[in-house]
Motif scaffolding. Structure first.
Motif, PDB file in Angstrom:
ATOM      1  N   TYR A  39     -10.174 -22.534  45.165  1.00 27.91           N
ATOM      2  CA  TYR A  39      -9.268 -21.393  44.971  1.00 27.91           C
ATOM      3  C   TYR A  39      -9.950 -20.084  45.352  1.00 27.91           C
ATOM      4  N   VAL A  40     -11.205 -19.905  44.926  1.00 31.03           N
ATOM      5  CA  VAL A  40     -11.932 -18.673  45.238  1.00 31.03           C
ATOM      6  C   VAL A  40     -12.160 -18.556  46.743  1.00 31.03           C
ATOM      7  N   ILE A  41     -12.540 -19.647  47.396  1.00 32.23           N
ATOM      8  CA  ILE A  41     -12.748 -19.615  48.847  1.00 32.23           C
ATOM      9  C   ILE A  41     -11.428 -19.313  49.562  1.00 32.23           C
ATOM     10  N   TYR A  42     -10.343 -19.903  49.103  1.00 32.09           N
ATOM     11  CA  TYR A  42      -9.027 -19.635  49.694  1.00 32.09           C
ATOM     12  C   TYR A  42      -8.667 -18.161  49.575  1.00 32.09           C
ATOM     13  N   TYR A  48      -9.922 -11.627  53.683  1.00 34.04           N
ATOM     14  CA  TYR A  48     -10.534 -11.172  54.924  1.00 34.04           C
ATOM     15  C   TYR A  48      -9.619 -11.339  56.128  1.00 34.04           C
ATOM     16  N   GLU A  49      -8.635 -12.224  56.065  1.00 31.28           N
ATOM     17  CA  GLU A  49      -7.664 -12.334  57.151  1.00 31.28           C
ATOM     18  C   GLU A  49      -6.736 -11.125  57.151  1.00 31.28           C
ATOM     19  N   ASN A  50      -6.466 -10.559  55.986  1.00 33.45           N
ATOM     20  CA  ASN A  50      -5.598  -9.382  55.906  1.00 33.45           C
ATOM     21  C   ASN A  50      -6.315  -8.121  56.358  1.00 33.45           C
ATOM     22  N   LYS A  51      -7.628  -8.121  56.311  1.00 34.46           N
ATOM     23  CA  LYS A  51      -8.397  -6.964  56.779  1.00 34.46           C
ATOM     24  C   LYS A  51      -8.541  -7.038  58.293  1.00 34.46           C
ATOM     25  N   ASP A  52      -8.848  -5.905  58.901  1.00 37.42           N
ATOM     26  CA  ASP A  52      -9.100  -5.885  60.335  1.00 37.42           C
ATOM     27  C   ASP A  52     -10.585  -6.012  60.604  1.00 37.42           C
ATOM     28  N   ILE A  53     -11.204  -6.963  59.949  1.00 33.63           N
ATOM     29  CA  ILE A  53     -12.639  -7.182  60.089  1.00 33.63           C
ATOM     30  C   ILE A  53     -12.831  -8.537  60.743  1.00 33.63           C
ATOM     31  N   GLU A  54     -13.618  -8.547  61.806  1.00 34.59           N
ATOM     32  CA  GLU A  54     -13.918  -9.819  62.446  1.00 34.59           C
ATOM     33  C   GLU A  54     -15.201 -10.357  61.862  1.00 34.59           C
ATOM     34  N   ILE A  55     -15.170 -11.588  61.451  1.00 34.12           N
ATOM     35  CA  ILE A  55     -16.363 -12.235  60.929  1.00 34.12           C
ATOM     36  C   ILE A  55     -16.858 -13.174  62.012  1.00 34.12           C
TER      37      ILE A  55
END
Length: 73
Positions: A39-42, A48-55
């Motif tokens: 749940y925490v990983i999800y 982070y998908e909602n942010k405009d940050i590329e990992i």
């Protein structure tokens, strides 16, 4: 002799039930902890998908960032 055999049988039955309960509770605990971890990983992935940050997991980019220029004398 007969009483000793009966006591040993009773003790082995108690030990079996104790081991069963221990394995059952450890299994339940493991499943609950695994569910919390998933749940925490999800939620982190969703955040982070909602942010405009590329990992990016790239060693080349990391090495480029870590390389420092030598000071000019």
């Amino acid at each position: 002799m007969n009483e000793a055999a009966i006591q040993l049988n009773n003790m082995s039955a108690e030990i079996e039930s104790m081991l069963f309960r221990m394995i059952l509770f450890k299994g339940i605990t493991a499943i609950v902890l695994l569910a919390i971890l998933v749940y925490v990983i999800y939620k982190l992935i969703e955040y982070y998908e909602n942010k405009d940050i590329e990992i990016k997991f790239s060693y080349k980019e990391k090495n480029k960032i870590d390389e420092r220029e030598e000071p000019k004398l």
